[in-house]
Design an enzyme around this catalytic site. Structure first.
Site: not given
Ligand code: RFL
Ligand code: PHB
Length: 389
Positions: A72, A200, A292, A296, A384
């Site tokens: 993109h 957005y 989110p 980032k 971004y």
């Molecule tokens: P993760 O992905 O949370 O992975 C952590 C892993 O650790 C495990 N765990 C354990 N394992 C052993 N013992 C324990 N006591 C443990 N406790 C937990 C968990 O099961 C898991 O598998 O962290 P990591 O690897 O640092 O990655 C970070 C990203 O996942 C996170 O920053 C993003 O997904 C944030 N986030 C989003 N980021 C975006 O850029 N765009 C998004 O749209 C977006 N949507 C989201 C999100 C995070 C969410 N969370 C955490 C609630 C949506 C949600 C719902």
């Molecule tokens: C997504 O595709 O899940 C997404 C994209 C951009 C954002 C947050 C989430 O800022």
């Protein structure tokens, strides 16, 4: 049992670190609380910065991303029934990649399997010990049996609710946080994306975001109350709330259909500045959370892993401790800039319950300025696409 590095958490941070360490000849064991199917069923981030893409290439897991990911060159802001394009390629000389976190995680699992990596799933009661000594260890339960794993370093990649950060004594943790008075209701649907690039949308009903995973899979979000019940949102209610928040032309042409997944996430900013406690180091969501809005979270996890993998590799290759000692400061410098950007985008694009008429005018003036000033758009674009490592 003994390994060099114990990685707690098998999300993107933990898997990427174990893969980079493996390629440098450093042994690790990943301890993951959930099953692999569960980890792969979580729908999260969707936008990869160039730095993240490069890191995945270096980890030898970028091939499918380059084949299937969507490049993109820009995205849209929408307000006042009009779209305003932010041309990332022109303003910041870089594009982003739309490729889901689920796919990144799957590619990492596949690579770790191919290379014989050790990832233990469904382990319980993972507990780090002796972190301030040179012989730390971790205990855990697996299939009903107790285990102990000795190591040189314990890396906390276990997300916001993990055990690693909690193992640092509370009086040693420097923590900063802000909770936002709303959440995001997210829907995944097997429909054609509303537009070729992300939208957005600012609207008086609340923020909305149109994103995607591929040409036939869309990802949408709308701002909702922090304590909203997902069961109160039928598909029809979701689609009509979303359409109201988009420019009429986009809404009228939009394809809708049954949702495949629907969930609510709270929005918060959080940083634990104490990313190191002796031989325990934190990375990714274990140390910091961003709302989110700026996409980032995953990218920040990747930059932590870049710094941390360099530090650990320098330790094992050259017995150098300076990069381990400098990890926290290096990571935090980037973390705080991304926190600022995510906070700013969240503040600008959402409706807040206590907005005064003056605040509302300020916000409108800022949006108008943003899309009419090349300098302002460049600042947005540069953040971004991702600040340099
Ligand atoms: P993760 O992905 O949370 O992975 C952590 C892993 O650790 C495990 N765990 C354990 N394992 C052993 N013992 C324990 N006591 C443990 N406790 C937990 C968990 O099961 C898991 O598998 O962290 P990591 O690897 O640092 O990655 C970070 C990203 O996942 C996170 O920053 C993003 O997904 C944030 N986030 C989003 N980021 C975006 O850029 N765009 C998004 O749209 C977006 N949507 C989201 C999100 C995070 C969410 N969370 C955490 C609630 C949506 C949600 C719902
Ligand atoms: C997504 O595709 O899940 C997404 C994209 C951009 C954002 C947050 C989430 O800022």
């Amino acid at each position: 049992m003994k390994t060099s590095v114990v990685i707690i958490g098998g999300g993107p941070s933990g898997l990427l670190l174990s893969q980079l360490l493996h390629l440098a000849g450093v042994e690790s064991v990943v301890l993951e609380r959930r099953t692999r199917d569960y980890v792969l069923s979580r729908i999260r981030a969707g936008v990869l910065e160039r730095g993240t893409q490069d890191l995945l290439d270096r980890a030898e897991v970028g091939a499918r991303m380059h084949g299937e990911g969507l490049v993109h060159d820009g995205f849209n802001l929408s307000f006042g029934d009009a779209l305003h394009r932010i041309d990332l390629a022109e303003l910041a000389d870089r594009a982003v990649m739309v490729y889901g976190q689920t796919e990144v995680t799957k590619d990492l699992y596949d690579a770790r399997d191919r290379m014989g990596g050790t990832i233990l799933h469904a382990v319980e009661d993972v507990t780090p010990y002796a972190m301030t000594t040179s012989s730390p260890f971790v205990t855990y339960r697996s299939a009903g049996a107790e285990h102990r794993l000795n190591c040189d370093f314990i890396i906390g990649c276990d997300g916001f609710h993990g055990v690693s950060r909690q193992s640092i004594p509370a009086e040693q943790r420097r923590e900063f946080s802000r909770a936002y008075p709303f959440g995001w209701l997210g829907v995944l649907s097997e429909t054609k994306p509303a537009a070729e690039e992300l939208i957005y949308a600012v609207h008086e009903d609340g923020f909305a975001l149109c994103s995607m995973r591929n040409a036939a899979l869309s990802r949408y979000y709308i701002q909702c109350a922090a304590d909203e019940d997902v069961a109160a949102w039928s598909d029809d209610r979701f689609w009509s709330a979303l359409k109201r928040r988009l420019p009429r032309e986009v809404a009228e042409a939009m394809e809708t259909g049954p949702s495949v997944k629907k969930s609510i996430a709270p929005l918060r900013s959080y940083v634990c500045e104490t990313m190191r406690y002796g031989r325990l180091l934190l990375a990714g969501d274990a140390a910091h959370i961003v709302p989110p809005t700026g996409a980032k979270g995953l990218n920040l996890a990747a930059s932590d892993i870049h710094y941390l993998s360099e530090a650990l590799i320098a330790w094992y290759r050259d017995r150098r401790a300076d990069l381990i000692d400098g990890y926290e400061a290096r990571a935090l410098a980037r973390v705080w800039k991304c926190e600022r950007f995510s906070w700013w985008m969240t503040s600008l694009l959402h409706q807040f319950p206590d907005t005064s008429p003056f605040d509302a005018r300020m916000r409108q003036a800022e949006l108008d300025y943003l899309v009419s000033s090349r300098a302002a758009m460049t600042a947005l674009a540069e953040n971004y696409v991702g600040l340099p490592y």
